[in-house]
Design a protein around this motif. Structure first.
Motif, PDB file in Angstrom:
ATOM      1  N   ASN A  13      48.333  23.448  23.488  1.00  0.00           N
ATOM      2  CA  ASN A  13      47.335  23.106  24.492  1.00  0.00           C
ATOM      3  C   ASN A  13      46.881  24.410  25.140  1.00  0.00           C
ATOM      4  O   ASN A  13      47.591  25.002  25.942  1.00  0.00           O
ATOM      5  CB  ASN A  13      47.942  22.159  25.526  1.00  0.00           C
ATOM      6  N   LEU A  14      45.692  24.847  24.784  1.00  0.00           N
ATOM      7  CA  LEU A  14      45.213  26.139  25.267  1.00  0.00           C
ATOM      8  C   LEU A  14      44.841  26.111  26.744  1.00  0.00           C
ATOM      9  O   LEU A  14      44.721  27.155  27.371  1.00  0.00           O
ATOM     10  CB  LEU A  14      44.018  26.586  24.418  1.00  0.00           C
ATOM     11  N   LYS A  15      44.689  24.926  27.319  1.00  0.00           N
ATOM     12  CA  LYS A  15      44.355  24.817  28.742  1.00  0.00           C
ATOM     13  C   LYS A  15      45.607  24.750  29.611  1.00  0.00           C
ATOM     14  O   LYS A  15      45.506  24.759  30.826  1.00  0.00           O
ATOM     15  CB  LYS A  15      43.496  23.582  28.976  1.00  0.00           C
ATOM     16  N   ALA A  16      46.771  24.688  28.979  1.00  0.00           N
ATOM     17  CA  ALA A  16      48.016  24.533  29.727  1.00  0.00           C
ATOM     18  C   ALA A  16      48.246  25.687  30.697  1.00  0.00           C
ATOM     19  O   ALA A  16      48.673  25.468  31.830  1.00  0.00           O
ATOM     20  CB  ALA A  16      49.199  24.398  28.782  1.00  0.00           C
ATOM     21  N   LEU A  17      47.949  26.916  30.276  1.00  0.00           N
ATOM     22  CA  LEU A  17      48.147  28.068  31.163  1.00  0.00           C
ATOM     23  C   LEU A  17      47.234  27.976  32.385  1.00  0.00           C
ATOM     24  O   LEU A  17      47.681  28.208  33.517  1.00  0.00           O
ATOM     25  CB  LEU A  17      47.906  29.381  30.411  1.00  0.00           C
ATOM     26  N   ASP A  18      45.980  27.589  32.170  1.00  0.00           N
ATOM     27  CA  ASP A  18      45.055  27.431  33.299  1.00  0.00           C
ATOM     28  C   ASP A  18      45.542  26.333  34.244  1.00  0.00           C
ATOM     29  O   ASP A  18      45.498  26.484  35.471  1.00  0.00           O
ATOM     30  CB  ASP A  18      43.648  27.094  32.798  1.00  0.00           C
ATOM     31  N   GLN A  19      46.025  25.226  33.685  1.00  0.00           N
ATOM     32  CA  GLN A  19      46.531  24.129  34.509  1.00  0.00           C
ATOM     33  C   GLN A  19      47.769  24.569  35.284  1.00  0.00           C
ATOM     34  O   GLN A  19      47.917  24.237  36.473  1.00  0.00           O
ATOM     35  CB  GLN A  19      46.861  22.924  33.629  1.00  0.00           C
ATOM     36  N   TYR A  20      48.627  25.340  34.646  1.00  0.00           N
ATOM     37  CA  TYR A  20      49.836  25.833  35.306  1.00  0.00           C
ATOM     38  C   TYR A  20      49.473  26.752  36.471  1.00  0.00           C
ATOM     39  O   TYR A  20      50.025  26.631  37.561  1.00  0.00           O
ATOM     40  CB  TYR A  20      50.717  26.561  34.294  1.00  0.00           C
ATOM     41  N   GLU A  21      48.529  27.645  36.214  1.00  0.00           N
ATOM     42  CA  GLU A  21      48.111  28.564  37.283  1.00  0.00           C
ATOM     43  C   GLU A  21      47.457  27.814  38.437  1.00  0.00           C
ATOM     44  O   GLU A  21      47.669  28.159  39.606  1.00  0.00           O
ATOM     45  CB  GLU A  21      47.180  29.624  36.709  1.00  0.00           C
ATOM     46  N   ALA A  22      46.700  26.764  38.148  1.00  0.00           N
ATOM     47  CA  ALA A  22      46.085  25.950  39.202  1.00  0.00           C
ATOM     48  C   ALA A  22      47.165  25.251  40.023  1.00  0.00           C
ATOM     49  O   ALA A  22      47.064  25.159  41.260  1.00  0.00           O
ATOM     50  CB  ALA A  22      45.132  24.930  38.593  1.00  0.00           C
ATOM     51  N   MET A  23      48.202  24.765  39.347  1.00  0.00           N
ATOM     52  CA  MET A  23      49.296  24.102  40.056  1.00  0.00           C
ATOM     53  C   MET A  23      50.075  25.096  40.924  1.00  0.00           C
ATOM     54  O   MET A  23      50.486  24.771  42.039  1.00  0.00           O
ATOM     55  CB  MET A  23      50.244  23.424  39.065  1.00  0.00           C
ATOM     56  N   LEU A  24      50.259  26.316  40.426  1.00  0.00           N
ATOM     57  CA  LEU A  24      50.930  27.344  41.238  1.00  0.00           C
ATOM     58  C   LEU A  24      50.128  27.656  42.488  1.00  0.00           C
ATOM     59  O   LEU A  24      50.692  27.802  43.586  1.00  0.00           O
ATOM     60  CB  LEU A  24      51.136  28.622  40.413  1.00  0.00           C
ATOM     61  N   GLU A  25      48.832  27.760  42.339  1.00  0.00           N
ATOM     62  CA  GLU A  25      47.967  28.041  43.492  1.00  0.00           C
ATOM     63  C   GLU A  25      48.032  26.895  44.499  1.00  0.00           C
ATOM     64  O   GLU A  25      48.107  27.118  45.705  1.00  0.00           O
ATOM     65  CB  GLU A  25      46.521  28.261  43.031  1.00  0.00           C
ATOM     66  N   LYS A  26      48.028  25.656  43.989  1.00  0.00           N
ATOM     67  CA  LYS A  26      48.127  24.496  44.874  1.00  0.00           C
ATOM     68  C   LYS A  26      49.471  24.496  45.590  1.00  0.00           C
ATOM     69  O   LYS A  26      49.547  24.199  46.789  1.00  0.00           O
ATOM     70  CB  LYS A  26      47.949  23.217  44.065  1.00  0.00           C
ATOM     71  N   GLU A  27      50.537  24.853  44.866  1.00  0.00           N
ATOM     72  CA  GLU A  27      51.866  24.912  45.479  1.00  0.00           C
ATOM     73  C   GLU A  27      51.898  25.959  46.590  1.00  0.00           C
ATOM     74  O   GLU A  27      52.432  25.716  47.675  1.00  0.00           O
ATOM     75  CB  GLU A  27      52.929  25.230  44.428  1.00  0.00           C
ATOM     76  N   ARG A  28      51.306  27.122  46.324  1.00  0.00           N
ATOM     77  CA  ARG A  28      51.251  28.177  47.362  1.00  0.00           C
ATOM     78  C   ARG A  28      50.524  27.685  48.600  1.00  0.00           C
ATOM     79  O   ARG A  28      50.960  27.909  49.734  1.00  0.00           O
ATOM     80  CB  ARG A  28      50.557  29.414  46.802  1.00  0.00           C
ATOM     81  N   SER A  29      49.416  26.995  48.370  1.00  0.00           N
ATOM     82  CA  SER A  29      48.617  26.491  49.479  1.00  0.00           C
ATOM     83  C   SER A  29      49.396  25.464  50.298  1.00  0.00           C
ATOM     84  O   SER A  29      49.417  25.531  51.544  1.00  0.00           O
ATOM     85  CB  SER A  29      47.321  25.880  48.914  1.00  0.00           C
TER      86      SER A  29
END
Length: 93
Positions: A69-85
């Protein structure tokens, strides 16, 4: 001129055979199409060609099924950003 081409083709054939031997690839034994014997290699080659095509299609479909899943890294980074927020909001409260 033709002798040189034949020698070049024989050398090329030998390289292929050596590479196949190193990679443990078995090649089918067939009669030489230039022989004047009664057997013709046509149907044998057609069968081998069909088997190779089936193997290629099988491998391609397997690759497509197991492709990452080539979008998995983008999704992971989005989740990390949401977690930080969310963590920042929590600590602020």
């Amino acid at each position: 001129m033709k002798e040189a081409q034949i020698e070049q083709m024989i050398a090329q054939k030998q390289k292929i055979l050596e590479k196949c031997e190193l990679e443990k690839i078995s090649l089918p034994n067939m009669s030489d199409p230039t022989d004047t014997g009664t057997s013709t290699p046509g149907p044998v080659w057609d069968k081998i060609k069909a088997e190779i095509k089936l193997k290629i299609y099988s491998l391609v479909s397997e690759i497509e099924r197991t492709s990452p899943n080539l979008k998995a890294l983008d999704q992971y980074e989005a989740m990390l950003e949401k977690e930080r927020s969310v963590t920042e909001e929590f600590e602020a409260v």
